[in-house]
Design a protein around this motif. Structure first.
Motif: not given
Length: 437
Positions: A354-377
Motif C-alpha cells: 500500500m505504500g507504493v500503490d495507494p489505490s488499495n486498502l489493506a485486507a488485514g486488520e493489523q496493518a498500519d493505516t496512518s499513512a493512508y491518503n484521504a481517499l483511502q481513509t
C-alpha cells in the motif's frame, strides 16, 4: 493493484465457448489468448527459490510487488522468482496454466473464483498458513478465503471499493451537490450535460468490457437488494425475472448521460476524462488513482456511494473485490512457498504494498493505516460501514457465464439500449449450461 476484475474463460471447454460465443457473435478465434506459462520449477528446483506468478504487470502494482518480494528475501534468505504477465492474459490462460506446471504461489481473487479452482483440485489448502496469520483478519475475510470444503485456499492482500468518483473542485466551481438518491443522480447528470460536460465517463473498449459490470451490479444491488443479486449471480433465478428487467430499465435511463464512444475507449482514458474535468462522474473502483501522478489532483478526487434506488435496500451494499494469493496444487518448494504466503498475509507486506500503490486498502486488520491518503481513509470507512459486500459479477458468479454470455450481451445492449427483454432472454437461454439444479 490488479486494476480491475477482468473476465476470464475459467473452466469452460472449447465446446461451450463455441456455443455461447456464437450467441453474441464471438468466434473461437476472437476468444483466443496467449498462454500463461510458469517461469521455473520442476525436478531439482532450487530449495531456496519460490516461484511467483503475478498478474501485476502495470507499473504501479509491479513496483509494489517488487518491494514486497525484496523485503521477504531480506527477512528469509529465500529468493522469489517472479513471473509477471499482463492481467488479461493471466486471467484468460489461468486454467491451462494451473493444469500444467504453475508457479508455487500465484495471484488470484477471493470468493467464487478461488473456490472454483479449489474444488477442481488445482490449488492446495493453506490451513497451516492461516494458523499463523489468522489473528490478523476479520471473520468476513476468513469467509472469503475458504473453499466449499471449509479449508483455506486463499491469502488476502487488499480490497478496493467501487463508487461514483468525481473532482471536488469541479463540483464546487459548478455548484453541484452530491446526490443520495437515483432521482437526484439523474437530475445532476442532466444538469452536467446542459453545462457541456459528459456527465458519466464511459470506457469499456480495448479489452475493458468488464468495467460495465460495476454499474450493472450496483443497479441490481440498489433496486433489488443483495440477496436477489447473489441469487442471480449463482444462477438460482431467471434472468427474465421482472427484477432483472428493472435493472435494464434503470440503466437505460442513465445511458443518455454516458460519455459517447465508450466501446472504443479503455478505462484509463475514461478515468483521464474525469481527471481532466471533461466528465463529471465515473462509476469505477479506487484504482482510478493509478492514473494520477499529481498529488494536488489526487487530493481533489472524491467519491460518493452509488445512489439509493429503493429505500428498502438503501446504500447498504458495497462492491469491494478482494485480491490475494493461492498455492498451486503441487508446489515445487512447498515449505518455502508457505513461508512466502505467511509473509504475504502479514501486516508488513500489506504496508509495503500500500505504500507504493495507494489505490488499495489493506485486507488485514493489523496493518498500519496512518499513512493512508484521504481517499483511502474514506474508502476504508465505506467498506467497513457496509452491511453487505459483493465482489464483482465475474467473481460472484461463474466467470465463464459472465464472460461469454452476460458481458457480451450487456455490451451489445449498451450499443442500442431498449427494454432489455431480448438480451435477457438470450442470457437466460444459456443459464442451464453453467448452473445445475
Amino acid at each position: 493493484m490488479t486494476q480491475h476484475s477482468s473476465v476470464p474463460l475459467t473452466g469452460q471447454g472449447p465446446g461451450r465457448r463455441k456455443v455461447v460465443g456464437g450467441l453474441f457473435g464471438l468466434s473461437a478465434a476472437a476468444l483466443a489468448v496467449p498462454v500463461l506459462s510458469a517461469c521455473g520449477g520442476g525436478p531439482g528446483a532450487d530449495p531456496k527459490t519460490v516461484t511467483f506468478g503475478s498478474n501485476g504487470a502495470d507499473a504501479t502494482p509491479k513496483k509494489a510487488y517488487e518491494a514486497v518480494t525484496k523485503a521477504f528475501t531480506q527477512d528469509s534468505g529465500l529468493t522469489v522468482k517472479t513471473n509477471t504477465v499482463d492481467h488479461d492474459t493471466f486471467q484468460n490462460s489461468i486454467t491451462s496454466y494451473l493444469q500444467g506446471t504453475p508457479d508455487d504461489v500465484f495471484t488470484w481473487f477471493a470468493g467464487y473464483r478461488m473456490q472454483y479452482f479449489a474444488k477442481k483440485g488445482l490449488a492446495s489448502p493453506v490451513d497451516d498458513v492461516w494458523d499463523v496469520i489468522g489473528d490478523g483478519f476479520s471473520d468476513a475475510a476468513k469467509q472469503l478465503s475458504r473453499g466449499h470444503d471449509g479449508k483455506y485456499y486463499f491469502v488476502p492482500l487488499y480490497n478496493y471499493p467501487w463508487a461514483v468518483f468525481y473532482r471536488k473542485s469541479l463540483f464546487r466551481e459548478r455548484g453541484y451537490e452530491v446526490p443520495r438518491t437515483w432521482d437526484e443522480f439523474i437530475a445532476l447528470a442532466k444538469r452536467m450535460k446542459k453545462d457541456g460536460l459528459s456527465p458519466v465517463t464511459s470506457g469499456y473498449g480495448g479489452g475493458d468490457s468488464w468495467s460495465v459490470l460495476g454499474a450493472f451490479d450496483y443497479l441490481d444491488l440498489r433496486a433489488n437488494g443483495y440477496d436477489f443479486h447473489m441469487q442471480l449471480m449463482r444462477g438460482e433465478v431467471s434472468w427474465t425475472d421482472r427484477r432483472a428487467l428493472r435493472v435494464l430499465d434503470l440503466w437505460r435511463e442513465l445511458t443518455p448521460y454516458y460519455q459517447s464512444g465508450g466501446a472504443g475507449r479503455p478505462w484509463q482514458d475514461a478515468a483521464q476524462s474525469l481527471i481532466d474535468k471533461k466528465s463529471g462522474m465515473a462509476v469505477i473502483g479506487l484504482f482510478v488513482g493509478q492514473q494520477i501522478t499529481d498529488e494536488a489532483i489526487r487530493a481533489d478526487i472524491d467519491f460518493f456511494a452509488f445512489p439509493e434506488i429503493d429505500r428498502a435496500h438503501g446504500q447498504d451494499a458495497v462492491e469491494a473485490p478482494t485480491d490475494g494469493f493461492m498455492l498451486s496444487r503441487k508446489p515445487k518448494n512447498e515449505d518455502a512457498a508457505k513461508k512466502f504466503l505467511e509473509f504475504l498475509g502479514g501486516a508488513r507486506a500489506e504496508e509495503l504494498y500500500m505504500g507504493v500503490d495507494p489505490s488499495n486498502l489493506a485486507a488485514g486488520e493489523q496493518a498500519d493505516t496512518s499513512a493512508y491518503n484521504a481517499l483511502q481513509t474514506k474508502s476504508a470507512e465505506l467498506v467497513n460501514s457496509a452491511r453487505h459486500i459483493s465482489q464483482f459479477a465475474d467473481r460472484d458468479s461463474d466467470p465463464g457465464f459472465i464472460g461469454t454470455v452476460v458481458l457480451p450481451g450487456l455490451v451489445e445492449w449498451l450499443g442500442h439500449p431498449d427494454d432489455g427483454s431480448s438480451v435477457l432472454k438470450k442470457i437466460e437461454s444459456q443459464r442451464s449450461r453453467f448452473f445445475t439444479a
